[in-house]
Design an enzyme around this catalytic site. Structure first.
Site, PDB file in Angstrom:
ATOM      1  CG  HIS A   1      40.632  -8.761  -9.460  1.00 28.77           C
ATOM      2  ND1 HIS A   1      39.476  -9.442  -9.807  1.00 28.77           N
ATOM      3  CD2 HIS A   1      40.864  -9.054  -8.156  1.00 28.77           C
ATOM      4  CE1 HIS A   1      39.048 -10.121  -8.751  1.00 28.77           C
ATOM      5  NE2 HIS A   1      39.853  -9.902  -7.739  1.00 28.77           N
TER       6      HIS A   1
ATOM      7  N   GLY B   1      40.867 -12.652   1.377  1.00 28.35           N
ATOM      8  CA  GLY B   1      41.222 -11.711   2.439  1.00 28.35           C
ATOM      9  C   GLY B   1      42.621 -11.152   2.323  1.00 28.35           C
ATOM     10  CG  PHE B   2      45.189 -11.733   4.008  1.00 30.57           C
ATOM     11  CD1 PHE B   2      44.321 -12.618   4.627  1.00 30.57           C
ATOM     12  CD2 PHE B   2      45.496 -10.541   4.641  1.00 30.57           C
ATOM     13  CE1 PHE B   2      43.773 -12.338   5.873  1.00 30.57           C
ATOM     14  CE2 PHE B   2      44.967 -10.239   5.883  1.00 30.57           C
ATOM     15  CZ  PHE B   2      44.097 -11.135   6.507  1.00 30.57           C
TER      16      PHE B   2
ATOM     17  CG  MET C   1      39.191  -7.395   0.930  1.00 29.08           C
ATOM     18  SD  MET C   1      40.880  -7.867   1.358  1.00 29.08           S
ATOM     19  CE  MET C   1      41.319  -8.853  -0.072  1.00 29.08           C
TER      20      MET C   1
ATOM     21  CG  ASP D   1      40.920  -8.145  -4.625  1.00 26.02           C
ATOM     22  OD1 ASP D   1      42.131  -8.179  -4.967  1.00 26.02           O
ATOM     23  OD2 ASP D   1      40.071  -8.964  -4.994  1.00 26.02           O
TER      24      ASP D   1
ATOM     25  N   GLY E   1      48.008 -10.879  -8.570  1.00 25.24           N
ATOM     26  CA  GLY E   1      48.357  -9.730  -7.751  1.00 25.24           C
ATOM     27  C   GLY E   1      49.856  -9.655  -7.543  1.00 25.24           C
ATOM     28  CB  SER E   2      52.041 -11.113  -4.916  1.00 23.71           C
ATOM     29  OG  SER E   2      51.325 -12.316  -4.938  1.00 23.71           O
TER      30      SER E   2
ATOM     31  CG  MET F   1      37.426 -16.789  -4.014  1.00 27.47           C
ATOM     32  SD  MET F   1      38.363 -15.441  -4.760  1.00 27.47           S
ATOM     33  CE  MET F   1      39.813 -15.356  -3.699  1.00 27.47           C
TER      34      MET F   1
ATOM     35  CG  MET G   1      36.199 -10.748  -1.175  1.00 32.94           C
ATOM     36  SD  MET G   1      37.999 -10.769  -1.216  1.00 32.94           S
ATOM     37  CE  MET G   1      38.304  -9.353  -2.279  1.00 32.94           C
TER      38      MET G   1
ATOM     39  CG  HIS H   1      36.661 -10.369  -5.599  1.00 32.22           C
ATOM     40  ND1 HIS H   1      37.822 -11.044  -5.266  1.00 32.22           N
ATOM     41  CD2 HIS H   1      35.642 -11.052  -5.007  1.00 32.22           C
ATOM     42  CE1 HIS H   1      37.498 -12.087  -4.499  1.00 32.22           C
ATOM     43  NE2 HIS H   1      36.206 -12.107  -4.332  1.00 32.22           N
TER      44      HIS H   1
ATOM     45  N   GLY I   1      49.193 -12.774  -1.950  1.00 31.57           N
ATOM     46  CA  GLY I   1      50.440 -13.461  -1.606  1.00 31.57           C
ATOM     47  C   GLY I   1      50.281 -14.806  -0.921  1.00 31.57           C
TER      48      GLY I   1
ATOM     49  CG  ASP J   1      41.144 -13.514  -7.044  1.00 29.14           C
ATOM     50  OD1 ASP J   1      40.268 -12.780  -6.532  1.00 29.14           O
ATOM     51  OD2 ASP J   1      42.364 -13.282  -6.982  1.00 29.14           O
TER      52      ASP J   1
ATOM     53  N   GLY K   1      46.905 -16.699  -5.602  1.00 25.36           N
ATOM     54  CA  GLY K   1      48.095 -17.544  -5.699  1.00 25.36           C
ATOM     55  C   GLY K   1      48.485 -17.927  -7.115  1.00 25.36           C
TER      56      GLY K   1
ATOM     57  CB  SER L   1      44.681  -8.437  -7.875  1.00 20.90           C
ATOM     58  OG  SER L   1      44.363  -7.941  -6.592  1.00 20.90           O
TER      59      SER L   1
HETATM   60  C1  DX5 Z   1      42.262 -12.176  -2.230  1.00 16.18           C
HETATM   61  C2  DX5 Z   1      41.905 -11.364  -3.441  1.00 16.18           C
HETATM   62  C3  DX5 Z   1      42.842 -11.591  -4.597  1.00 16.18           C
HETATM   63  C4  DX5 Z   1      44.294 -11.247  -4.305  1.00 16.18           C
HETATM   64  C5  DX5 Z   1      45.178 -11.941  -5.312  1.00 16.18           C
HETATM   65  O1  DX5 Z   1      41.197 -12.256  -1.365  1.00 16.18           O
HETATM   66  O2  DX5 Z   1      40.589 -11.624  -3.851  1.00 16.18           O
HETATM   67  O3  DX5 Z   1      42.387 -10.886  -5.732  1.00 16.18           O
HETATM   68  O4  DX5 Z   1      44.481  -9.881  -4.350  1.00 16.18           O
HETATM   69  O5  DX5 Z   1      46.512 -11.739  -4.977  1.00 16.18           O
HETATM   70  P1  DX5 Z   1      47.624 -12.855  -5.273  1.00 16.18           P
HETATM   71  O6  DX5 Z   1      47.644 -13.004  -6.774  1.00 16.18           O
HETATM   72  O7  DX5 Z   1      48.882 -12.233  -4.747  1.00 16.18           O
HETATM   73  O8  DX5 Z   1      47.221 -14.105  -4.589  1.00 16.18           O
HETATM   74 ZN    ZN Z   2      40.039 -10.810  -5.826  1.00 20.78          ZN
END
Ligand code: DX5
Ligand code: ZN
Length: 237
Positions: A41, A151-152, A45, A43, A206-207, A146, A77, A75, A154, A184, A186, A17
């Site tokens: 991926h 929304g975030f 928002m 995102d 992502g992280s 999800m 949102m 994705h 990490g 998706d 954590g 991501s």
């Molecule tokens: C959150 C996003 C995810 C996020 C994943 O709303 O949809 O795609 O970027 O990031 P990590 O893998 O760090 O949770």
């Molecule tokens: Zn996502």
């Protein structure tokens, strides 16, 4: 017509991501993957459906022109998605996923995405039951579960969301549906085996990828671990 991506779950796809990438050096971050990834991926928002802002269609346009071979997995949102899908479809993503909670017209929106030759996906927040999307499972190529509240990046993984994956595997088999199951939020080395063995086909990270010194190496390691878990076969819960 967008290209056709194999929906047969012959293994596990890893989708980094880019939300976790340095926004001032996005292409550097993507290049640091060294082509190890399966999908990218993206995102989107809107600060309304989720309490954060990320990118607009211009990013997708640049990604498509800079990385024409990459599988772009968008994705959305945003609420309502029907107000935004055309501006993203114009730039030919491979997958465009909308949240079932963001519109009362999910059937129409998924049909509009398919009609433009793009693989439609539907997403469920942690608090939303699988039964909400049962009537549109025959319309989608991707179901995004999800595992954090969107929304975030990490955030901590919510293990209770795994039961939805097991339900979706059963519903897919019963309905002979072709969709892939994506998770998706954590996800990383500590829960990868559990997630893959519950039946997830596409793992967003992502992280756990972009916070490492060599994202390419990290993805290669994750793919190896995912394939080992996949070969163990599904874990019954
Ligand atoms: C959150 C996003 C995810 C996020 C994943 O709303 O949809 O795609 O970027 O990031 P990590 O893998 O760090 O949770
Ligand atoms: Zn996502």
């Amino acid at each position: 017509m967008a290209r056709s991506i194999s929906l047969a779950s012959e293994g596990v796809y890893i989708a980094p991501s880019i939300l976790a990438a340095d926004p001032l050096n996005m292409s550097g971050a993507i290049d640091s993957l060294e082509g190890s990834h399966d999908w990218l991926h993206v995102d989107i928002m809107d600060g309304h459906f989720v309490p954060n802002l990320s990118y607009g269609p211009a990013l997708l346009r640049s990604l498509r022109s800079r990385y024409p071979e990459d599988v772009l997995d968008v994705h959305l949102m945003v609420e309502p998605p029907e107000s935004f899908i055309d501006s993203f479809l114009e730039h030919k993503p491979d997958f465009l996923t909308v949240h079932c909670e963001a519109t009362p017209h999910i059937h129409r929106v998924l049909g509009q995405i398919r009609a433009r030759g793009v693989h439609p996906g539907v997403s469920l927040n942690p608090g939303t039951s699988v039964s909400v999307i049962e009537s549109v499972l025959s319309m989608v190529d991707l179901v995004l579960v999800m595992s954090v509240n969107p929304g975030f990046g990490g955030q901590a993984f919510i293990p209770e969301t795994l039961s939805k994956v097991v339900d979706l595997c059963r519903m897919r088999a019963v309905g002979a549906h072709p969709f892939l199951i994506q998770m998706d939020g954590g996800l990383g080395r500590s829960n990868l085996e559990l997630v893959v063995r519950s039946g997830v086909d596409v793992v967003v990270m992502g992280s756990s990828v972009f916070s490492t010194p060599c994202p390419g190496e990290t993805v290669r390691t994750m793919k190896k671990l995912a394939l080992e878990a996949f070969s163990y076969g599904k874990k019954t819960f």
